[in-house]
Design a protein around this motif. Structure first.
Motif, PDB file in Angstrom:
ATOM      1  N   LYS A  94       0.824  -1.202   0.000  1.00  0.00           N
ATOM      2  CA  LYS A  94       0.000   0.000   0.000  1.00  0.00           C
ATOM      3  C   LYS A  94       0.864   1.260   0.000  1.00  0.00           C
ATOM      4  N   HIS A  95       0.197   2.357  -0.239  1.00  0.00           N
ATOM      5  CA  HIS A  95       0.902   3.641  -0.315  1.00  0.00           C
ATOM      6  C   HIS A  95       1.582   3.983   0.999  1.00  0.00           C
ATOM      7  N   ASP A  96       0.991   3.589   2.112  1.00  0.00           N
ATOM      8  CA  ASP A  96       1.581   3.899   3.411  1.00  0.00           C
ATOM      9  C   ASP A  96       2.352   2.716   4.004  1.00  0.00           C
ATOM     10  N   ASP A  97       2.571   1.685   3.197  1.00  0.00           N
ATOM     11  CA  ASP A  97       3.280   0.497   3.684  1.00  0.00           C
ATOM     12  C   ASP A  97       3.746  -0.298   2.464  1.00  0.00           C
ATOM     13  N   CYS A  98       4.944   0.030   1.979  1.00  0.00           N
ATOM     14  CA  CYS A  98       5.391  -0.501   0.688  1.00  0.00           C
ATOM     15  C   CYS A  98       6.771  -1.147   0.807  1.00  0.00           C
ATOM     16  N   TRP A  99       6.837  -2.454   0.510  1.00  0.00           N
ATOM     17  CA  TRP A  99       8.099  -3.172   0.521  1.00  0.00           C
ATOM     18  C   TRP A  99       8.374  -3.739  -0.870  1.00  0.00           C
ATOM     19  N   VAL A 100       9.648  -3.924  -1.171  1.00  0.00           N
ATOM     20  CA  VAL A 100      10.056  -4.600  -2.393  1.00  0.00           C
ATOM     21  C   VAL A 100      11.252  -5.487  -2.083  1.00  0.00           C
ATOM     22  N   ILE A 101      11.475  -6.472  -2.948  1.00  0.00           N
ATOM     23  CA  ILE A 101      12.633  -7.367  -2.837  1.00  0.00           C
ATOM     24  C   ILE A 101      13.594  -7.047  -3.974  1.00  0.00           C
ATOM     25  N   ILE A 102      14.851  -6.848  -3.634  1.00  0.00           N
ATOM     26  CA  ILE A 102      15.891  -6.635  -4.640  1.00  0.00           C
ATOM     27  C   ILE A 102      17.102  -7.466  -4.243  1.00  0.00           C
ATOM     28  N   ASP A 103      17.526  -8.325  -5.142  1.00  0.00           N
ATOM     29  CA  ASP A 103      18.696  -9.171  -4.905  1.00  0.00           C
ATOM     30  C   ASP A 103      18.593  -9.960  -3.604  1.00  0.00           C
ATOM     31  N   GLY A 104      17.404 -10.480  -3.325  1.00  0.00           N
ATOM     32  CA  GLY A 104      17.225 -11.319  -2.153  1.00  0.00           C
ATOM     33  C   GLY A 104      17.080 -10.581  -0.848  1.00  0.00           C
ATOM     34  N   ASN A 105      17.051  -9.239  -0.897  1.00  0.00           N
ATOM     35  CA  ASN A 105      16.885  -8.432   0.309  1.00  0.00           C
ATOM     36  C   ASN A 105      15.607  -7.618   0.237  1.00  0.00           C
ATOM     37  N   VAL A 106      15.009  -7.386   1.390  1.00  0.00           N
ATOM     38  CA  VAL A 106      13.737  -6.681   1.467  1.00  0.00           C
ATOM     39  C   VAL A 106      13.989  -5.234   1.900  1.00  0.00           C
ATOM     40  N   TYR A 107      13.328  -4.307   1.200  1.00  0.00           N
ATOM     41  CA  TYR A 107      13.493  -2.882   1.489  1.00  0.00           C
ATOM     42  C   TYR A 107      12.134  -2.238   1.697  1.00  0.00           C
ATOM     43  N   ASP A 108      12.071  -1.361   2.677  1.00  0.00           N
ATOM     44  CA  ASP A 108      10.880  -0.552   2.930  1.00  0.00           C
ATOM     45  C   ASP A 108      11.060   0.774   2.201  1.00  0.00           C
ATOM     46  N   VAL A 109      10.289   0.983   1.137  1.00  0.00           N
ATOM     47  CA  VAL A 109      10.435   2.197   0.322  1.00  0.00           C
ATOM     48  C   VAL A 109       9.236   3.125   0.489  1.00  0.00           C
ATOM     49  N   THR A 110       8.507   2.952   1.568  1.00  0.00           N
ATOM     50  CA  THR A 110       7.298   3.744   1.788  1.00  0.00           C
ATOM     51  C   THR A 110       7.581   5.243   1.736  1.00  0.00           C
TER      52      THR A 110
END
Length: 558
Positions: A94-110
């Motif tokens: 969601k717009h106020d809670d956004c994660w993505v995976i890049i190269d096996g690692n999780v990032y919070d890009v909110t």
């Protein structure tokens, strides 16, 4: 962090640091060659994915977050390392809670969503997913370093990740694959335009439209090339043409050819190694590269790719946040650039029509039901330029000089009056340019400006180094500019096309073509060395009679 690419404009480059060319000529990595896990939206973002990171790497400060907060459940290994399940990642979309995976690692890009130059939509479209294949092909390896430590959430549990699935190649991919089968070897390229002709077939739609695009109806871009037809040579005969040299110098930089690579952004749209290819090719050919501030490779990568004593110039647009520009100027100076190019001909963003249409075709403006503004439909050009300050004055030269001791070259001069002001402000060089036709329609062609300066203010050539770019498509074009007083001539698009078709080999071959044509033209008009090129060797087309002759005609010494 991500950028939008139309489905019809998908890059054949897919992610990993280890890139190889397959027998079919398409660029793949060892890990990607066996898997084609590409959703339509994932690949739709690939070719534009490098835009925001340049902006972010140079200009966006690290986002602060609460330290030590355990925001998510995870599985701890015996070592104490927490693994985050893919199921957990999928909850944060969601717009106020956004994660993505890049190269096996999780990032919070909110917190980054609203700062993304390409709009929040493309990030949200890939939230809760593995975005590696979007991110890796077009981003430098230090791209994520500017995120706060608390936004690096940890590794994803590999056992929880879904199995990759095969997907049929898209129409765009098939088109590019077939075109690459027909692509001639690099040695078969005989003219500068050969690279452009093949690039139109080889490149993704997004890459081609970004590289080719110009302002509005593209009248200026066309005129930049056509204007060279107004000038013809006045060859001198019976001069020994056995020996000669193309070595020259501008703004204290030595070059084996009287050309340089004009700063041109987003080389990774054409080839996964991007600007590094331009750097290596320039080093092999002994020419100077202008590094774009919006390069798709990191500055560290580019500078590390140089040969010993290889000279480069760094282009800067001043940031609205002058502290960011101050830090960047100091970094460029410390890394060993030879000059700073202050680009002034794009103070206000123009409409790059092809580029915008390519984006709008698959990312239309918000519907009447959703009137919230979105940056996603913007073209590549507009997406990467959000940080640029529109409040530029002559006083900004003092700001640049305060933060670097490098020579300053002002790029985008389009009048004799402003050339004189550059002399008064003590800059070392100017580049006559209208941003390759991207500034506005009906901007003057640089070769015409050069002629105007030679006619009306010839003394300026003794006070400042004058260069030009725009519309150059042959060695003969280069020689005309040199004879009228240019110290060197820049090409931007042509190097992007050559990189897109043949990579580093294309960059080298382009230099070889220009060297051959410059040499042939010079020897056949009576000039062996660059210093032999004088104004009397070129002038307006047609018979030089009845007042049509330039003032220097007939005044040369035999």
């Amino acid at each position: 962090m991500f950028r939008y690419l139309p489905r019809a404009a998908r890059s054949t480059a897919v992610g990993s640091a280890s890139v190889r060319a397959t027998a079919r000529g398409r660029y793949f990595t060892s890990s990607a060659a066996s898997s084609r896990q590409r959703t339509s939206l994932v690949l739709a973002a690939a070719a534009a994915a490098g835009i925001a990171i340049t902006y972010k790497t140079f200009f966006i400060p690290s986002i602060k977050a609460d330290e030590g907060t355990d925001k998510y459940p995870g599985t701890k290994q015996p070592s104490g390392q927490k693994l985050i399940s893919f199921e957990e990642v999928q909850k944060h979309t969601k717009h106020d809670d956004c994660w993505v995976i890049i190269d096996g690692n999780v990032y919070d890009v909110t917190d980054f969503l609203e700062q993304h130059p390409g709009g929040a939509e493309i990030i949200l479209a890939n939230a809760g997913k593995d975005a590696t294949k979007i991110f890796k092909p077009l981003h430098p390896p230090d791209a994520l370093d500017t995120l706060a430590p608390s936004q690096h959430l940890g590794p994803v549990d590999p056992l929880s990740m879904p199995e990759p699935t095969e997907e049929e190649p898209t129409e765009e991919e098939l088109r590019i694959e077939e075109a690459r089968k027909k692509l001639p070897p690099v040695d078969s390229m005989l003219l500068v335009n050969d690279f452009e002709d093949w690039a139109e077939q080889i490149l993704s739609g997004t890459a081609w439209n970004y590289y080719k695009s110009a302002a509005d109806r593209e009248i200026t871009a066309a005129e930049n090339q056509d204007a060279f037809r107004r000038y013809y040579f006045r060859p001198r005969m019976l001069r020994d043409a056995t020996h000669g040299s193309l070595n020259t110098e501008f703004v204290g930089m030595q070059t084996a050819l009287p050309i340089f690579i004009s700063p041109a952004a987003m080389a990774k749209l054409g080839h996964p190694l991007g600007e590094v290819n331009l750097t290596k090719g320039a080093g092999k050919c002994g020419i100077v590269q202008g590094i774009s501030i919006n390069a798709s490779c990191s500055l560290d990568e580019i500078m590390s790719a140089r040969e010993q004593n290889q000279q480069v110039m760094f282009q800067i647009y001043l940031n609205k946040d002058r502290k960011a520009s101050e830090a960047l100027l100091k970094k460029v100076t410390e890394l060993g650039a030879s000059a700073v190019i202050f680009t002034v001909d794009a103070a206000w963003r123009s409409k790059r029509t092809r580029d915008v249409r390519a984006k709008a075709a698959v990312a239309p403006p918000p519907s009447s039901k959703d009137q919230s503004k979105s940056k996603a439909p913007l073209g590549v050009s507009q997406a990467i330029s959000g940080y640029q300050d529109t409040n530029l004055t002559w006083n900004d030269l003092d700001f640049i000089r305060k933060n670097t001791n490098l020579p300053i070259i002002v790029k985008g001069i389009q009048s004799v009056e402003d050339a004189e002001l550059c002399v008064q402000h003590g800059v070392q060089g100017i580049i006559l340019s209208n941003h390759g036709g991207r500034q506005c329609d009906f901007a003057p062609a640089p070769i015409d400006l050069l002629y105007e300066m030679r006619i009306n203010k010839p003394e300026l050539f003794d006070k400042i180094d004058v260069m030009m770019d725009g519309g150059v498509r042959s060695g003969a074009d280069v020689v005309k500019a040199l004879a009228l007083g240019a110290k060197a001539v820049g090409l931007g698009r042509s190097f992007l096309y050559a990189n897109g078709t043949h990579g580093e080999d294309g960059v080298v071959r382009l230099c070889q073509i220009l060297a051959e044509e410059i040499t042939n033209t010079m020897r056949n008009i009576g000039a062996n060395d660059i210093s032999d090129l004088k104004p009397e060797l070129v002038g307006p087309a047609g018979p030089w009679v009845y007042g049509n002759a330039p003032p220097w005609a007939g005044k040369s010494k035999a």
